[in-house]
Write an enzyme that holds these catalytic residues in place. Structure first.
Site, PDB file in Angstrom:
ATOM      1  N   HIS A 131      23.048  23.604  18.112  1.00  0.00           N
ATOM      2  CA  HIS A 131      21.788  24.137  17.578  1.00  0.00           C
ATOM      3  C   HIS A 131      20.561  23.924  18.458  1.00  0.00           C
ATOM      4  O   HIS A 131      19.479  24.356  18.084  1.00  0.00           O
ATOM      5  CB  HIS A 131      21.525  23.545  16.191  1.00  0.00           C
ATOM      6  CG  HIS A 131      21.422  22.044  16.169  1.00  0.00           C
ATOM      7  ND1 HIS A 131      20.955  21.354  15.069  1.00  0.00           N
ATOM      8  CD2 HIS A 131      21.717  21.089  17.100  1.00  0.00           C
ATOM      9  CE1 HIS A 131      20.973  20.056  15.316  1.00  0.00           C
ATOM     10  NE2 HIS A 131      21.431  19.875  16.538  1.00  0.00           N
ATOM     11  N   HIS A 132      20.714  23.256  19.592  1.00  0.00           N
ATOM     12  CA  HIS A 132      19.537  23.004  20.432  1.00  0.00           C
ATOM     13  C   HIS A 132      19.307  24.069  21.504  1.00  0.00           C
ATOM     14  O   HIS A 132      18.201  24.167  22.044  1.00  0.00           O
ATOM     15  CB  HIS A 132      19.655  21.644  21.128  1.00  0.00           C
ATOM     16  CG  HIS A 132      19.591  20.477  20.206  1.00  0.00           C
ATOM     17  ND1 HIS A 132      18.568  20.293  19.305  1.00  0.00           N
ATOM     18  CD2 HIS A 132      20.436  19.413  20.048  1.00  0.00           C
ATOM     19  CE1 HIS A 132      18.790  19.176  18.624  1.00  0.00           C
ATOM     20  NE2 HIS A 132      19.906  18.629  19.051  1.00  0.00           N
ATOM     21  N   ALA A 133      20.326  24.828  21.860  1.00  0.00           N
ATOM     22  CA  ALA A 133      20.166  25.814  22.936  1.00  0.00           C
ATOM     23  C   ALA A 133      19.080  26.820  22.587  1.00  0.00           C
ATOM     24  O   ALA A 133      19.011  27.325  21.469  1.00  0.00           O
ATOM     25  CB  ALA A 133      21.483  26.532  23.189  1.00  0.00           C
TER      26      ALA A 133
END
Length: 392
Positions: A131-133
């Site tokens: 979920h950080h990309a």
């Protein structure tokens, strides 16, 4: 709607490997699938593999120049362009990085497509939840944002309301960023407060772009040290009311296991049993507030790769399969042998931390303005609920 859920799995997802010593050891995926098989859950769900996300799918979220940079680093890791977050300590470049990342993304997109089309009510990709990309860069062990890609694909297929609930210990910043100005997507993230943890975002006042999307981003920033009762209290004080109001056509959830008290990279104190309770709550909320119970469940973070991650995500698979694993269940010896053979570590003996059932106090019973957990919940409700026409 098909009676059996889908479990997205391809052995090649374990090729998402940043190298020896990196916290995101792909053995956590192999061990999870091993435990799923040990409990026979691979027979309770249809195990399928989707194609890797192709160029047009990746462009639903990611910029072409970034995809090109990932491809280049995948072919020649030593030439990785660090301006895109590649070849860094968090995201070392490795040969085949594009292919492994696109494969994981493809599993989440495939899960979303199947649920939307009625091929299954529930689908799980525990290799996903990266979920950080960001649209133009890697971040926090994440190359392609499979959660955002799955949601974007749902919108492309015609969905008008998609809810995303993220209970990873880290803020779901990449998904929030992808849909910051899109009122069709409600993003809800419960995470450790940004003062004490990466990525230093996710404050209550981050509520979405001004205008139609204001109030579509929801952040519950929990004090370091929050344990089972506070974590469950915060979840139930925010999530059910928002989902009842939003009425999503699909619920996408991210179940990072790094909220656990044994996780080495964060500071919450949540047990496996509380993680299971939230998984059950998400399942129930899907059936209560989503037509057809459409639910796509993803993995995420989790760096206690033997003791926590496989048990947590096996519980998730069991719940999605409508064959939940009993917390007091004795783990099959075949899996414990597999753990030792792969890691030379001793495996846990049961599917519980000994805290089941977990008790918590509902928000409707009142709150304590001097309590740090209650202050965090109240800050979120005051920031977002009035924007959505709800009472704070």
């Amino acid at each position: 709607m098909s009676g059996r859920g889908l479990l997205m799995w391809d052995e090649a997802v374990t090729g998402y490997d940043f190298g020896s010593g990196h916290p995101m050891d792909p053995v956590r995926l192999a061990l999870t699938m091993g435990l799923v098989r040990a409990y026979g859950l691979d027979r309770a769900m249809r195990v399928v593999s989707a194609r890797p996300a192709g160029a047009s799918t990746l462009r639903l979220v990611h910029r072409q120049d970034y995809v090109d940079a990932v491809r280049a680093a995948s072919a020649d890791p030593k030439a990785a362009d660090q301006s895109y977050g590649l070849g860094t300590i968090d995201d070392p470049a490795f040969e085949g990085m594009h292919e492994a990342s696109a494969l994981i993304a493809g599993q989440s997109v495939g899960a979303a497509e199947a649920v939307w089309r009625g091929e299954a009510a529930h689908a799980v990709n525990f290799a996903g939840g990266l979920h950080h990309a960001m649209p133009g860069g890697a971040s926090g062990f994440c190359i392609y944002n499979d959660a955002s890609l799955a949601i974007a694909r749902l919108l492309e297929l015609g969905a008008e309301r998609v809810a995303y609930v993220d209970v990873d210990v880290h803020h779901g910043d990449g998904v929030q960023a992808a849909f910051w100005d899109d009122p069709r997507v409600l993003t809800v993230s419960l995470h450790e407060h940004p003062q004490t943890l990466f990525p230093q975002t996710g404050r209550p006042e981050e509520t979405g772009a001004a205008g139609a999307a204001e109030g579509s981003a929801v952040n519950v920033a929990l004090p370091a040290g929050t344990g089972d009762q506070g974590w469950l209290r915060a979840f139930h004080a925010v999530v059910p009311e928002l989902l009842a109001d939003f009425r999503p056509q699909v619920l996408v959830t991210q179940h990072g296991a790094d909220t656990h008290f044994d996780d080495p990279l964060a500071h919450l104190a949540v047990s496996l049993d509380a993680q299971r309770a939230v998984q059950e709550a998400c399942h129930t909320l899907a059936h209560e507030h989503v037509e057809g119970g459409r639910w796509v469940a993803l993995g995420g973070g989790g760096y206690a790769v033997v003791d926590v991650v496989p048990r947590s995500w096996t519980h998730l698979v069991g719940i999605a399969a409508h064959q939940p694993v009993e917390p007091e269940s004795v783990i099959p010896s075949s899996w414990r042998d597999e753990v030792y053979a792969r890691t030379r570590q001793l495996a846990p003996a049961r599917m519980t931390d000994g805290r089941w059932p977990v008790a918590w106090r509902g928000w409707e019973e009142g709150y304590d303005p001097a309590d740090r957990l209650d202050q965090a919940v109240l800050a979120t409700r005051r920031a977002v609920f009035p924007l959505r026409g709800l009472l704070a």
